[in-house]
Design a protein around this motif. Structure first.
Motif, PDB file in Angstrom:
ATOM      1  N   ALA A 253       1.085  -1.045  -0.335  1.00 54.84           N
ATOM      2  CA  ALA A 253      -0.059   0.097   0.209  1.00 54.84           C
ATOM      3  C   ALA A 253       0.886   1.294   0.220  1.00 54.84           C
ATOM      4  CB  ALA A 253      -0.825   0.137   0.990  1.00 54.84           C
ATOM      5  N   ARG A 254       2.177   1.329   0.605  1.00 53.35           N
ATOM      6  CA  ARG A 254       2.798   2.489   0.554  1.00 53.35           C
ATOM      7  C   ARG A 254       3.722   2.768  -0.395  1.00 53.35           C
ATOM      8  NH1 ARG A 254       7.988   1.330   4.719  1.00 53.35           N
ATOM      9  NH2 ARG A 254       7.976   0.457   2.502  1.00 53.35           N
ATOM     10  N   ASP A 255       4.033   1.684  -1.094  1.00 51.39           N
ATOM     11  CA  ASP A 255       4.960   1.745  -2.415  1.00 51.39           C
ATOM     12  C   ASP A 255       3.479   2.052  -3.764  1.00 51.39           C
ATOM     13  OD1 ASP A 255       6.455   0.929  -1.317  1.00 51.39           O
ATOM     14  OD2 ASP A 255       6.580  -1.713  -2.070  1.00 51.39           O
ATOM     15  N   LEU A 256       2.250   2.222  -3.399  1.00 53.86           N
ATOM     16  CA  LEU A 256       0.535   2.430  -4.493  1.00 53.86           C
ATOM     17  C   LEU A 256       1.000   3.895  -4.440  1.00 53.86           C
ATOM     18  CD1 LEU A 256      -0.695  -0.672  -4.480  1.00 53.86           C
ATOM     19  CD2 LEU A 256       0.341   0.566  -6.511  1.00 53.86           C
ATOM     20  N   ALA A 257       1.099   4.423  -3.612  1.00 52.93           N
ATOM     21  CA  ALA A 257       0.544   6.015  -2.613  1.00 52.93           C
ATOM     22  C   ALA A 257       1.370   6.841  -2.969  1.00 52.93           C
ATOM     23  CB  ALA A 257       0.501   6.055  -0.937  1.00 52.93           C
ATOM     24  N   LEU A 258       0.759   7.879  -2.856  1.00 59.82           N
ATOM     25  CA  LEU A 258       1.917   9.097  -3.201  1.00 59.82           C
ATOM     26  C   LEU A 258       2.876   9.239  -1.886  1.00 59.82           C
ATOM     27  CD1 LEU A 258      -1.094  11.592  -4.116  1.00 59.82           C
ATOM     28  CD2 LEU A 258      -0.010  10.188  -6.085  1.00 59.82           C
ATOM     29  N   SER A 259       3.825   9.762  -2.690  1.00 55.86           N
ATOM     30  CA  SER A 259       5.132  10.972  -2.047  1.00 55.86           C
ATOM     31  C   SER A 259       4.087  11.874  -0.873  1.00 55.86           C
ATOM     32  CB  SER A 259       6.005  11.401  -3.159  1.00 55.86           C
ATOM     33  OG  SER A 259       5.167  11.965  -3.164  1.00 55.86           O
ATOM     34  N   PRO A 260       4.965  11.666   0.590  1.00 56.47           N
ATOM     35  CA  PRO A 260       4.632  12.873   1.323  1.00 56.47           C
ATOM     36  C   PRO A 260       4.362  14.355   0.058  1.00 56.47           C
ATOM     37  CG  PRO A 260       6.407  11.678   2.087  1.00 56.47           C
ATOM     38  CD  PRO A 260       5.919  11.460   0.606  1.00 56.47           C
ATOM     39  N   ALA A 261       5.042  15.008  -0.603  1.00 50.79           N
ATOM     40  CA  ALA A 261       5.208  15.602  -1.260  1.00 50.79           C
ATOM     41  C   ALA A 261       3.588  15.680  -1.667  1.00 50.79           C
ATOM     42  CB  ALA A 261       6.305  16.096  -1.884  1.00 50.79           C
ATOM     43  N   GLU A 262       3.919  14.352  -2.386  1.00 56.47           N
ATOM     44  CA  GLU A 262       2.382  14.528  -4.013  1.00 56.47           C
ATOM     45  C   GLU A 262       0.343  14.180  -2.865  1.00 56.47           C
ATOM     46  OE1 GLU A 262       1.874  15.024  -7.621  1.00 56.47           O
ATOM     47  OE2 GLU A 262       3.923  15.808  -6.884  1.00 56.47           O
ATOM     48  N   SER A 263       0.963  13.520  -1.624  1.00 58.10           N
ATOM     49  CA  SER A 263      -0.033  13.496  -0.864  1.00 58.10           C
ATOM     50  C   SER A 263      -0.100  15.192  -0.313  1.00 58.10           C
ATOM     51  CB  SER A 263       0.295  12.693  -0.089  1.00 58.10           C
ATOM     52  OG  SER A 263       0.579  11.333   0.143  1.00 58.10           O
ATOM     53  N   ARG A 264       0.617  16.814  -0.132  1.00 55.65           N
ATOM     54  CA  ARG A 264      -0.061  17.307   0.646  1.00 55.65           C
ATOM     55  C   ARG A 264      -1.276  18.067  -0.606  1.00 55.65           C
ATOM     56  NH1 ARG A 264       2.554  22.691   1.014  1.00 55.65           N
ATOM     57  NH2 ARG A 264       2.024  23.752   2.578  1.00 55.65           N
ATOM     58  N   LYS A 265      -0.167  18.368  -1.893  1.00 57.87           N
ATOM     59  CA  LYS A 265      -1.246  18.763  -2.839  1.00 57.87           C
ATOM     60  C   LYS A 265      -2.020  17.955  -2.943  1.00 57.87           C
ATOM     61  CE  LYS A 265       3.859  19.517  -5.407  1.00 57.87           C
ATOM     62  NZ  LYS A 265       4.442  19.796  -6.802  1.00 57.87           N
ATOM     63  N   PHE A 266      -2.184  16.976  -2.480  1.00 56.85           N
ATOM     64  CA  PHE A 266      -3.647  16.233  -2.957  1.00 56.85           C
ATOM     65  C   PHE A 266      -4.217  16.749  -2.519  1.00 56.85           C
ATOM     66  CE2 PHE A 266      -7.217  12.920  -1.839  1.00 56.85           C
ATOM     67  CZ  PHE A 266      -7.614  12.498  -3.225  1.00 56.85           C
ATOM     68  N   VAL A 267      -4.121  16.884  -0.448  1.00 56.04           N
ATOM     69  CA  VAL A 267      -4.980  17.182   0.361  1.00 56.04           C
ATOM     70  C   VAL A 267      -5.662  18.891   0.222  1.00 56.04           C
ATOM     71  CG1 VAL A 267      -5.126  17.637   2.939  1.00 56.04           C
ATOM     72  CG2 VAL A 267      -4.234  15.583   2.094  1.00 56.04           C
ATOM     73  N   LEU A 268      -4.698  19.609  -0.583  1.00 57.48           N
ATOM     74  CA  LEU A 268      -4.677  21.047  -0.456  1.00 57.48           C
ATOM     75  C   LEU A 268      -6.015  21.031  -1.453  1.00 57.48           C
ATOM     76  CD1 LEU A 268      -1.038  22.060  -0.395  1.00 57.48           C
ATOM     77  CD2 LEU A 268      -3.036  23.166   1.306  1.00 57.48           C
ATOM     78  N   ARG A 269      -5.816  20.089  -2.775  1.00 56.95           N
ATOM     79  CA  ARG A 269      -6.354  20.279  -3.779  1.00 56.95           C
ATOM     80  C   ARG A 269      -8.176  20.192  -3.272  1.00 56.95           C
ATOM     81  NH1 ARG A 269      -2.091  18.055  -6.817  1.00 56.95           N
ATOM     82  NH2 ARG A 269      -3.886  15.812  -6.429  1.00 56.95           N
ATOM     83  N   MET A 270      -8.727  18.770  -2.083  1.00 57.06           N
ATOM     84  CA  MET A 270      -9.380  18.967  -1.929  1.00 57.06           C
ATOM     85  C   MET A 270      -9.815  19.818  -0.987  1.00 57.06           C
ATOM     86  SD  MET A 270      -9.948  14.864  -0.455  1.00 57.06           S
ATOM     87  CE  MET A 270     -11.241  14.875  -0.042  1.00 57.06           C
ATOM     88  N   LEU A 271      -8.575  20.876  -0.304  1.00 61.31           N
ATOM     89  CA  LEU A 271      -9.223  22.005   0.303  1.00 61.31           C
ATOM     90  C   LEU A 271      -9.691  23.060  -0.605  1.00 61.31           C
ATOM     91  CD1 LEU A 271      -9.897  23.123   3.773  1.00 61.31           C
ATOM     92  CD2 LEU A 271      -7.108  23.891   3.127  1.00 61.31           C
ATOM     93  N   GLU A 272      -9.277  22.833  -0.938  1.00 54.84           N
ATOM     94  CA  GLU A 272      -9.692  24.173  -2.666  1.00 54.84           C
ATOM     95  C   GLU A 272     -11.420  23.555  -3.158  1.00 54.84           C
ATOM     96  OE1 GLU A 272      -6.953  23.831  -5.641  1.00 54.84           O
ATOM     97  OE2 GLU A 272      -5.284  25.256  -4.278  1.00 54.84           O
ATOM     98  N   GLU A 273     -11.909  21.705  -3.258  1.00 51.79           N
ATOM     99  CA  GLU A 273     -13.078  21.935  -3.241  1.00 51.79           C
ATOM    100  C   GLU A 273     -13.416  22.312  -2.686  1.00 51.79           C
ATOM    101  OE1 GLU A 273     -12.335  17.716  -4.158  1.00 51.79           O
ATOM    102  OE2 GLU A 273     -10.857  17.837  -6.311  1.00 51.79           O
ATOM    103  N   VAL A 274     -13.708  21.895  -1.708  1.00 54.58           N
ATOM    104  CA  VAL A 274     -14.313  22.285  -0.005  1.00 54.58           C
ATOM    105  C   VAL A 274     -15.427  23.648  -0.380  1.00 54.58           C
ATOM    106  CG1 VAL A 274     -15.268  22.090   2.854  1.00 54.58           C
ATOM    107  CG2 VAL A 274     -13.313  20.980   1.409  1.00 54.58           C
TER     108      VAL A 274
END
Length: 280
Positions: A253-274
Motif C-alpha cells: 500500500a505504501r509503495d502504491l501511495a503518493l509521495s508525502p509532497a504529492e500527498s500534501r498537494k492532494f489534500v490542498l486540492r481537496m481543501l480547495e474543493e470544499v
C-alpha cells in the motif's frame, strides 16, 4: 523529556488498573495526597477517591496528572479504558496501549477514517456521535481522544507514518466548517518533522489491506507488533508470521501511495474543493 513509562499487566480490570497506576506514580515520588493536591491545585481528596477507584475524575485532571508525572497520554488512555469498558476487545486494547506507550515508531494505515492521532476535535466528535455516543460520555471521549495526541508532541515523540486511503478524504463531515478545519490540520501535520503522511489514491487499484485499519508498533527490543481494528472490535497481533504478512500488505500500500509532497498537494486540492462558509 521523561522517558515513556511502560505499563504492565498488574491489574486486569480497567478501573482498578487506572487507580493502581495513580497510586504507584504518586508513591514513587514520595508524595502525600495533600502535597499532590497543593502542587496541582486540586482538592487532595479527589486524588484519594481516584486512587481508591471511587471516582475516575475528569479528563482535565487526568491530563494534568499526565503532564505532572511525565507520562504523555498514558493516564488519559487508561482513563478512557475505564470510562468505556468494552469487553469484546478490552484485553487486547489494554495490551496495545501498554506497547504504544513505549513504542519507538508507529506506522498506520487508514482504510475509512482518520487515525485518532490526526483528528481534530470536531472530527472526533462527529465520528463518536455517529457511533452512538452522546451527552457527558461523548464529551469525555472527545477530550480523551484529544489528549492522546500528546503522543506526537515533544522531543521524545516517536516517528509516525500514516497511509491514508483516498476513501478517508472522500468522506467529509456534515459540518463543512469542521471539515475544512480537519483538512487544514492535515496540511499542517505534513510539516511536522516526525510525521510522514501518504495518500493512497483510488487509481492505485486493488491492494491487500482494502478492509483493514492497521497500526504497527516498533518496540525497544526490536520486535514489531500489529493492531487491527474495525467499528466493533480490535485485535492485537504479536505472532511474527502474521505480523510479517500484514507488513507485506502495508509495504504494498505504501509503495502504491503518493509521495508525502504529492500527498500534501492532494489534500490542498481537496481543501480547495470544499465550499467556503461565508459565516466563518
Amino acid at each position: 523529556m521523561p522517558t515513556r513509562r511502560v505499563v504492565t499487566g498488574r491489574s486486569r480490570e480497567p478501573r482498578a488498573r487506572f487507580a493502581e497506576e495513580l497510586r504507584l506514580l504518586r508513591t514513587a515520588r514520595g508524595e502525600s495526597l495533600r502535597q499532590l493536591g497543593e502542587r496541582l491545585g486540586w482538592d487532595w481528596s479527589l486524588f484519594g477517591k481516584m486512587e481508591k477507584g471511587e471516582t475516575l475524575g475528569g479528563p482535565e485532571v487526568v491530563q494534568a496528572l499526565d503532564t505532572y508525572y511525565g507520562t504523555p497520554g498514558l493516564l488519559l488512555a487508561l482513563w478512557e479504558l475505564a470510562v468505556s469498558d468494552k469487553s469484546q476487545f478490552l484485553e487486547g486494547y489494554r495490551r496495545y496501549m501498554a506497547l504504544e506507550a513505549d513504542a519507538t515508531s508507529l506506522w498506520h494505515f487508514a482504510v475509512s477514517v482518520l487515525p485518532g492521532l490526526l483528528q481534530t476535535e470536531g472530527y472526533a466528535r462527529e465520528l463518536l456521535v455517529a457511533g452512538g455516543l452522546k451527552g457527558e460520555e461523548l464529551d469525555q471521549q472527545v477530550e480523551a481522544r484529544m489528549g492522546r495526541r500528546d503522543l506526537l508532541e515533544g522531543d521524545s515523540a516517536p516517528p509516525f507514518r500514516s497511509v491514508l486511503s483516498e476513501a478517508v478524504l472522500r468522506t467529509p463531515l456534515h459540518d463543512v466548517a469542521e471539515w475544512r478545519t480537519q483538512l487544514r490540520h492535515l496540511v499542517e501535520m505534513f510539516e511536522r518533522p516526525d510525521v510522514t503522511l501518504h495518500v493512497l489514491p483510488f487509481s492505485a487499484g486493488p491492494y491487500g489491506l482494502d478492509s483493514t485499519a492497521l497500526m504497527f508498533l516498533r518496540l525497544p527490543d526490536g520486535r514489531t507488533v500489529a493492531y487491527t481494528e474495525n467499528a466493533h472490535r480490535g485485535e492485537l497481533i504479536e505472532e511474527s508470521h502474521s505480523v510479517d504478512w500484514l507488513q507485506r500488505g502495508y509495504d504494498q500500500a505504501r509503495d502504491l501511495a503518493l509521495s508525502p509532497a504529492e500527498s500534501r498537494k492532494f489534500v490542498l486540492r481537496m481543501l480547495e474543493e470544499v465550499p467556503c462558509d461565508p459565516s466563518i
